[in-house]
Design a protein around this motif. Sequence first.
Motif, PDB file in Angstrom:
ATOM      1  N   VAL A  62      -6.537  -1.507   2.137  1.00 32.06           N
ATOM      2  CA  VAL A  62      -6.462  -0.214   3.071  1.00 32.06           C
ATOM      3  C   VAL A  62      -8.694  -0.287   2.855  1.00 32.06           C
ATOM      4  O   VAL A  62      -9.402  -0.368   1.769  1.00 32.06           O
ATOM      5  CB  VAL A  62      -6.940   0.409   3.152  1.00 32.06           C
ATOM      6  N   LYS A  71      -7.877  -0.240   8.269  1.00 35.89           N
ATOM      7  CA  LYS A  71      -6.954  -1.041   7.951  1.00 35.89           C
ATOM      8  C   LYS A  71      -6.932  -1.523   7.127  1.00 35.89           C
ATOM      9  O   LYS A  71      -6.892  -1.503   6.077  1.00 35.89           O
ATOM     10  CB  LYS A  71      -8.570  -2.242   8.810  1.00 35.89           C
ATOM     11  N   PHE A  72      -5.296  -1.615   7.151  1.00 37.09           N
ATOM     12  CA  PHE A  72      -4.037  -2.094   6.538  1.00 37.09           C
ATOM     13  C   PHE A  72      -3.906  -3.253   6.296  1.00 37.09           C
ATOM     14  O   PHE A  72      -3.806  -4.349   7.074  1.00 37.09           O
ATOM     15  CB  PHE A  72      -2.958  -1.341   6.564  1.00 37.09           C
ATOM     16  N   ARG A  73      -4.039  -3.981   4.999  1.00 36.91           N
ATOM     17  CA  ARG A  73      -3.705  -5.704   4.754  1.00 36.91           C
ATOM     18  C   ARG A  73      -2.650  -5.873   3.285  1.00 36.91           C
ATOM     19  O   ARG A  73      -2.851  -4.808   1.999  1.00 36.91           O
ATOM     20  CB  ARG A  73      -4.842  -6.270   4.432  1.00 36.91           C
ATOM     21  N   TYR A  74      -1.761  -6.618   3.497  1.00 32.29           N
ATOM     22  CA  TYR A  74      -0.617  -6.769   2.613  1.00 32.29           C
ATOM     23  C   TYR A  74      -0.429  -8.123   2.109  1.00 32.29           C
ATOM     24  O   TYR A  74       0.021  -8.353   2.716  1.00 32.29           O
ATOM     25  CB  TYR A  74       0.461  -6.011   3.158  1.00 32.29           C
ATOM     26  N   TYR A  82      -1.853  -4.321  -2.087  1.00 29.39           N
ATOM     27  CA  TYR A  82      -1.829  -3.963  -1.180  1.00 29.39           C
ATOM     28  C   TYR A  82      -2.936  -3.313  -0.484  1.00 29.39           C
ATOM     29  O   TYR A  82      -4.447  -3.364  -1.956  1.00 29.39           O
ATOM     30  CB  TYR A  82      -1.613  -2.011  -0.469  1.00 29.39           C
ATOM     31  N   PHE A  97       0.608   4.655   2.795  1.00 29.53           N
ATOM     32  CA  PHE A  97      -0.206   3.877   3.801  1.00 29.53           C
ATOM     33  C   PHE A  97      -0.432   3.979   5.739  1.00 29.53           C
ATOM     34  O   PHE A  97      -1.390   3.518   6.086  1.00 29.53           O
ATOM     35  CB  PHE A  97       0.493   2.435   3.659  1.00 29.53           C
ATOM     36  N   GLU A  98       0.738   4.743   5.903  1.00 29.21           N
ATOM     37  CA  GLU A  98       0.684   4.798   7.396  1.00 29.21           C
ATOM     38  C   GLU A  98      -0.520   6.603   7.604  1.00 29.21           C
ATOM     39  O   GLU A  98      -0.879   5.935   8.772  1.00 29.21           O
ATOM     40  CB  GLU A  98       2.603   5.753   7.787  1.00 29.21           C
ATOM     41  N   PHE A 108      -2.696   6.437   6.115  1.00 26.64           N
ATOM     42  CA  PHE A 108      -4.072   5.934   6.060  1.00 26.64           C
ATOM     43  C   PHE A 108      -5.017   5.122   7.240  1.00 26.64           C
ATOM     44  O   PHE A 108      -5.867   5.992   8.051  1.00 26.64           O
ATOM     45  CB  PHE A 108      -4.519   5.229   4.935  1.00 26.64           C
ATOM     46  N   ILE A 109      -3.909   4.311   8.024  1.00 26.37           N
ATOM     47  CA  ILE A 109      -3.813   3.910   8.786  1.00 26.37           C
ATOM     48  C   ILE A 109      -4.451   5.033  10.065  1.00 26.37           C
ATOM     49  O   ILE A 109      -5.400   5.058  10.919  1.00 26.37           O
ATOM     50  CB  ILE A 109      -2.948   3.507   9.326  1.00 26.37           C
ATOM     51  N   ASP A 124       5.727   3.356   2.168  1.00 20.13           N
ATOM     52  CA  ASP A 124       4.765   3.510   3.778  1.00 20.13           C
ATOM     53  C   ASP A 124       4.117   4.647   4.612  1.00 20.13           C
ATOM     54  O   ASP A 124       3.348   4.903   5.433  1.00 20.13           O
ATOM     55  CB  ASP A 124       5.858   3.381   4.584  1.00 20.13           C
TER      56      ASP A 124
END
Length: 436
Positions: A153, A141-144, A151, A132-133, A135-136, A129
Amino acid sequence: MGTFIIEGGHALKGDIHPQGAKNEALQILCAVLLTSDPVTINNVPDIIDVNKLIDLLSHLGVKVTKNGTSSYTFQADNVDLDFLQSEDYKILGRGLRGSIMLVGPLLARFGQGFIPRPGGDKIGRRRLDTHFEGFIKLGAKFRYNKEEYFYGVEAEELTGTHMLLDEASVTGTANIVMAAVMAKGITTIYNAACEPYLQQLCKMLVRMGAKISGIGSNLLTIEGVSELGGTEHRILPDMIEIGSWIGLAAMTKSEVTIKNVAYDELGLIPSTFRKLGITLERRGDDVYIPAHKDGYEIQNYIDGSILTISDAPWPGFTPDLLSIVLVVATQARGSLLIHQKMFESRLFFVDKLIDMGAKIILCDPHRASVIGHDFQSSLKATTMTSPDIRAGISLLIAALSAKGTSTIHNIEQIDRGYQNIDGRLKQIGAHIQRIS
């Protein structure tokens, strides 16, 4: 699956040279993706995890040139971004925990980064977490994909911001720093990890043209730049291996000199082993451990209460050495409480030590109480399986001190973090044989 056959009970003697640091190498190698210019890395350890990452970089299109036994030059001037979506990438990325740190530099330079859920040691929950937090917050934009555990970004442009990390994750900090160095504007990262290996990464990035201040503290300020250039970098000696050799020398009553350790970067490691009663001397940049023929005695606190050794973010004591401390305490004079705060499965290997005759009470998944034998009785040889890198080396140390011949299976786990360990131990007198 490989196996070690170890005849224990023999004192060792001689010099041993630590390898380059595994945890630094994994960060530094990912950073070569930030530039199209050549980057030369020296003192690269020849271990499974590092070699897997070099192979992965090569599959990504990075030109890899081996200059010598521990020196490589990388040039990422023709990265194959399509490979990031391939099945081969998903397979290769899963086999290595350090592959997660590819995402930050890929996102910074190419606006996209993808990674399958990485593998590595089975030592407990190791969430992603924080990565990716970060990077956000930089604008990605995050996708999983839950079905494939994949994962991703993406960002047209990253923008500097202030962030307070929810934990001082070393790999998380490294990943976010590598993304932020090419973001537009200023990024501040509070509660950043400040381990020597993270400092090494930041210093390398500065030489490449990045603007980073606060290196060595838990507040990093990064002013983004448009591009980075090439550089040359030397990896520090592996502090975890150095701590392993200190423990091995004491446990086997051996006279050992550990050469060129970068002593000033060892933090609490020397003083923590001294609390176990182990004598070690700094000789220039070497560490000398005399043969502890009369054993070693654990210190109590000033009020007489039992000593507790626990892990903490740097400059606290590294969690990677708690397994070593635990096994060394089994032959000490006195008692010790080990408190492993970070990983809930890392102490489960003590069952093997108990089978060997160690006096250990596993209080819960995070704490173990050790009552030392004071060498009044030896550990007994047994057959065991290495569950992870650090438990594996701890079991190897126990086997080298034990009476009789021990067998350790699944030694690939040890090979992931220790270069040619049987060859180097044989040079100082260990009776160890590798069977494929």
